[in-house]
Motif scaffolding. Structure first.
Motif, PDB file in Angstrom:
ATOM      1  N   ARG A 187       0.896  -1.233   0.270  1.00 14.56           N
ATOM      2  CA  ARG A 187       0.221  -0.331  -0.643  1.00 14.56           C
ATOM      3  C   ARG A 187       1.395   1.010   0.218  1.00 14.56           C
ATOM      4  NH1 ARG A 187      -3.840  -0.995   4.960  1.00 14.56           N
ATOM      5  NH2 ARG A 187      -1.991  -1.912   5.822  1.00 14.56           N
ATOM      6  N   ALA A 188       2.016   1.010   0.599  1.00 19.40           N
ATOM      7  CA  ALA A 188       2.569   2.761   0.671  1.00 19.40           C
ATOM      8  C   ALA A 188       3.042   2.444  -0.686  1.00 19.40           C
ATOM      9  CB  ALA A 188       4.159   2.221   1.916  1.00 19.40           C
ATOM     10  N   ARG A 189       3.833   1.530  -1.454  1.00 16.99           N
ATOM     11  CA  ARG A 189       4.551   1.529  -2.765  1.00 16.99           C
ATOM     12  C   ARG A 189       3.425   2.199  -3.731  1.00 16.99           C
ATOM     13  NH1 ARG A 189       8.178  -3.826  -4.300  1.00 16.99           N
ATOM     14  NH2 ARG A 189       9.770  -2.973  -2.478  1.00 16.99           N
ATOM     15  N   VAL A 190       1.736   1.993  -3.680  1.00 16.02           N
ATOM     16  CA  VAL A 190       1.261   1.837  -4.523  1.00 16.02           C
ATOM     17  C   VAL A 190       1.005   3.589  -3.730  1.00 16.02           C
ATOM     18  CG1 VAL A 190      -1.894   2.447  -4.674  1.00 16.02           C
ATOM     19  CG2 VAL A 190       0.110  -0.257  -4.463  1.00 16.02           C
ATOM     20  N   ILE A 191       0.600   3.985  -2.827  1.00 22.19           N
ATOM     21  CA  ILE A 191       0.298   5.555  -2.601  1.00 22.19           C
ATOM     22  C   ILE A 191       1.476   6.493  -3.545  1.00 22.19           C
ATOM     23  CG2 ILE A 191      -0.381   6.770  -0.539  1.00 22.19           C
ATOM     24  CD1 ILE A 191      -1.233   4.483   0.983  1.00 22.19           C
ATOM     25  N   ASN A 192       2.804   5.824  -2.919  1.00 17.93           N
ATOM     26  CA  ASN A 192       3.753   6.722  -3.323  1.00 17.93           C
ATOM     27  C   ASN A 192       4.515   7.101  -4.890  1.00 17.93           C
ATOM     28  OD1 ASN A 192       6.869   7.978  -3.535  1.00 17.93           O
ATOM     29  ND2 ASN A 192       7.975   6.346  -3.060  1.00 17.93           N
ATOM     30  N   ALA A 193       3.322   5.004  -5.399  1.00 19.52           N
ATOM     31  CA  ALA A 193       3.513   5.746  -7.426  1.00 19.52           C
ATOM     32  C   ALA A 193       2.545   6.928  -7.378  1.00 19.52           C
ATOM     33  CB  ALA A 193       3.201   4.275  -7.228  1.00 19.52           C
ATOM     34  N   ASP A 194       1.468   7.179  -6.393  1.00 20.12           N
ATOM     35  CA  ASP A 194       0.692   7.771  -7.142  1.00 20.12           C
ATOM     36  C   ASP A 194       0.818   9.287  -6.722  1.00 20.12           C
ATOM     37  OD1 ASP A 194      -2.273   8.563  -7.811  1.00 20.12           O
ATOM     38  OD2 ASP A 194      -3.368   8.353  -6.361  1.00 20.12           O
ATOM     39  N   ALA A 195       1.545   9.311  -5.758  1.00 18.45           N
ATOM     40  CA  ALA A 195       2.131  10.781  -5.771  1.00 18.45           C
ATOM     41  C   ALA A 195       3.004  11.287  -6.689  1.00 18.45           C
ATOM     42  CB  ALA A 195       2.534  10.675  -4.450  1.00 18.45           C
ATOM     43  N   GLU A 196       3.811  10.679  -6.964  1.00 17.54           N
ATOM     44  CA  GLU A 196       4.855  10.664  -7.822  1.00 17.54           C
ATOM     45  C   GLU A 196       4.588  10.499  -9.230  1.00 17.54           C
ATOM     46  OE1 GLU A 196       8.289  10.606  -8.526  1.00 17.54           O
ATOM     47  OE2 GLU A 196       8.199  10.246  -6.041  1.00 17.54           O
ATOM     48  N   LEU A 197       3.219  10.220 -10.182  1.00 16.24           N
ATOM     49  CA  LEU A 197       2.094  10.484 -10.986  1.00 16.24           C
ATOM     50  C   LEU A 197       1.682  12.117 -10.932  1.00 16.24           C
ATOM     51  CD1 LEU A 197       0.983   9.127 -13.509  1.00 16.24           C
ATOM     52  CD2 LEU A 197      -0.682   8.586 -12.168  1.00 16.24           C
ATOM     53  N   GLN A 198       0.647  12.271 -10.019  1.00 15.76           N
ATOM     54  CA  GLN A 198       0.371  13.402  -9.517  1.00 15.76           C
ATOM     55  C   GLN A 198       1.529  14.487  -9.415  1.00 15.76           C
ATOM     56  OE1 GLN A 198      -1.714  13.366  -6.251  1.00 15.76           O
ATOM     57  NE2 GLN A 198      -2.866  11.842  -6.880  1.00 15.76           N
ATOM     58  N   ALA A 199       2.777  14.504  -9.003  1.00 15.32           N
ATOM     59  CA  ALA A 199       3.462  15.024  -8.961  1.00 15.32           C
ATOM     60  C   ALA A 199       4.635  15.533 -10.928  1.00 15.32           C
ATOM     61  CB  ALA A 199       4.695  14.937  -8.092  1.00 15.32           C
ATOM     62  N   SER A 200       4.397  14.266 -11.346  1.00 19.14           N
ATOM     63  CA  SER A 200       4.763  14.570 -12.566  1.00 19.14           C
ATOM     64  C   SER A 200       4.032  14.895 -13.656  1.00 19.14           C
ATOM     65  CB  SER A 200       5.115  12.871 -12.821  1.00 19.14           C
ATOM     66  OG  SER A 200       4.116  12.218 -13.334  1.00 19.14           O
ATOM     67  N   LYS A 201       3.127  14.918 -12.690  1.00 21.12           N
ATOM     68  CA  LYS A 201       1.873  16.043 -14.384  1.00 21.12           C
ATOM     69  C   LYS A 201       2.325  17.915 -13.848  1.00 21.12           C
ATOM     70  CE  LYS A 201      -1.618  12.376 -14.354  1.00 21.12           C
ATOM     71  NZ  LYS A 201      -3.300  11.606 -14.388  1.00 21.12           N
ATOM     72  N   LYS A 202       2.031  17.912 -12.878  1.00 14.54           N
ATOM     73  CA  LYS A 202       2.462  18.887 -12.055  1.00 14.54           C
ATOM     74  C   LYS A 202       3.938  19.723 -12.339  1.00 14.54           C
ATOM     75  CE  LYS A 202      -1.498  20.085  -9.888  1.00 14.54           C
ATOM     76  NZ  LYS A 202      -2.110  20.286 -10.471  1.00 14.54           N
ATOM     77  N   LEU A 203       4.999  19.140 -12.386  1.00 12.90           N
ATOM     78  CA  LEU A 203       6.459  19.442 -13.387  1.00 12.90           C
ATOM     79  C   LEU A 203       6.047  19.515 -14.278  1.00 12.90           C
ATOM     80  CD1 LEU A 203       8.408  16.758 -11.265  1.00 12.90           C
ATOM     81  CD2 LEU A 203       8.157  19.534 -10.492  1.00 12.90           C
ATOM     82  N   ALA A 204       5.489  18.553 -15.297  1.00 10.76           N
ATOM     83  CA  ALA A 204       5.277  19.074 -16.335  1.00 10.76           C
ATOM     84  C   ALA A 204       5.041  20.073 -16.491  1.00 10.76           C
ATOM     85  CB  ALA A 204       4.483  18.165 -17.218  1.00 10.76           C
ATOM     86  N   GLU A 205       3.542  20.829 -15.807  1.00 12.16           N
ATOM     87  CA  GLU A 205       2.565  21.206 -16.104  1.00 12.16           C
ATOM     88  C   GLU A 205       4.089  22.719 -16.667  1.00 12.16           C
ATOM     89  OE1 GLU A 205      -0.826  21.724 -14.162  1.00 12.16           O
ATOM     90  OE2 GLU A 205      -1.934  20.196 -15.357  1.00 12.16           O
ATOM     91  N   ALA A 206       4.193  23.516 -14.881  1.00  7.75           N
ATOM     92  CA  ALA A 206       5.442  23.636 -14.584  1.00  7.75           C
ATOM     93  C   ALA A 206       7.110  23.865 -15.457  1.00  7.75           C
ATOM     94  CB  ALA A 206       6.256  23.903 -13.239  1.00  7.75           C
ATOM     95  N   ALA A 207       6.886  22.681 -16.436  1.00 12.57           N
ATOM     96  CA  ALA A 207       7.997  22.769 -17.184  1.00 12.57           C
ATOM     97  C   ALA A 207       7.904  23.748 -18.561  1.00 12.57           C
ATOM     98  CB  ALA A 207       9.102  21.340 -18.013  1.00 12.57           C
TER      99      ALA A 207
END
Length: 323
Positions: A187-207
């Motif tokens: 469950r921790a890995r799934v939550i971490n992967a979900d957080a990474e996905l959301q962060a990558s989307k925000k970083l792509a918008e910022a880039a």
């Protein structure tokens, strides 16, 4: 005469007092009295308070009507999925029919205890380990029905049955602990992967926003430097822009060769210039030549003229001069 009468009265009073003491009974509020006259059950059940029985003829048995809490000894059993467990429980019951509790069963407490142990052992064999650990409400209801069925004829009502504790072997405890740890890690890995996905989307918008303004990347770099320097560290880690690395990589790559046009013929290398001829004299006319022949005049050597395209003059030929 009076003395004898007085003695008789005293004796009668004493006998009455003894009879009253022998026949008097007190039934408490939470008890009921069952009277047996010459071994036969009387239909009237004595309520709480003062009551009288015939000494030597009637016998009064008091039955407690309170709710009884009885622990069920721990029972060892094997579950349906072949796991050895040790389960103990507690049972709550009360007597609702005092006459049946006295007549129908010899000792209703012992009978209820034995029935509870047997039912508990039976319910262990019919259940899985997961049900014993997590689905106890259903098991409690089933255990209550199993005990209450024969207890109804004894004048006993089962109020509640609860499984207190389930003891497992140490190996099973370690296995369950590893399983729970693995599930939490998943469950921790799934939550971490979900957080990474959301962060990558925000970083792509910022880039994409920073790519419109090149100065924004430099400002973000300076902001990172300020944030790191605020910690009073002796070592400052300066991030290197990836764009600069790509620029240096492109600069180190060799330039690709230029392609020649297809219609133009490849140029041939120019032929080497002819060597300077050595000073030679024109051969003199033969002594046997005719007197009318002309003698060539001597001429200073001159530089050879440039040869025509695709042609070359022989190195030994010179033009003749006429007189």
């Amino acid at each position: 005469m009076v003395q004898e009468l007085l003695i008789a009265v005293v004796a009668a009073v004493s006998a009455g007092a003894v009879y009253t003491a022998a026949a008097a009974r007190v039934v408490k509020q939470y008890e009921r009295g069952v009277v047996l006259r010459l071994g036969r059950l009387r239909n009237d059940v004595r309520g709480p308070g003062f009551t009288m029985v015939l000494p030597g003829v009637e016998r009064l048995r008091k039955v407690n009507m309170q709710i009884v809490t009885m622990p069920v000894p721990a029972q060892d059993g094997i579950t349906r999925d072949n796991v050895t467990v040790r389960v103990d429980a507690v049972i709550y019951f009360k007597v609702v029919d005092a006459a049946s509790a006295v007549v129908e069963v010899e000792d209703y407490r012992f009978a209820v205890s034995q029935m509870a142990q047997t039912s508990l052992r039976s319910i262990i064999g019919k259940s899985d380990l997961d049900d014993l650990l997590s689905n106890r409400e259903k098991l409690n209801q089933g255990l209550e029905l199993m005990i209450d069925s024969p207890a109804v004829g004894w004048g006993v009502q089962i109020d509640r049955v609860e499984i207190k504790d389930v003891s497992l072997p140490e190996t099973m405890k370690r296995s369950m602990a590893r399983q729970a740890e693995a599930d939490r890690e998943r469950r921790a890995r799934v939550i971490n992967a979900d957080a990474e996905l959301q962060a990558s989307k925000k970083l792509a918008e910022a880039a994409s926003e920073m790519s419109a303004q090149p100065a924004a990347l430099q400002l973000r770099l300076l902001q990172t430097v300020v944030a790191v320097a605020a910690e009073k560290n002796s070592t400052l880690v300066l991030p290197f822009p990836v764009e600069l690395l790509r620029f240096l990589e492109r600069a180190q790559q060799p330039a690709p060769p230029q392609a020649q046009p297809m219609d133009s013929a490849p140029q041939e290398p120019a032929p080497p210039a002819p060597a300077e001829p050595s000073a030679q004299t024109e051969p003199s006319a033969s002594s046997a030549s005719a007197p009318g022949h002309l003698r060539p005049a001597p001429r200073a050597p001159s530089a050879p003229s440039a040869p025509a395209s695709g042609q070359s003059r022989p190195s030994g030929s010179k033009p003749l001069a006429r007189h």
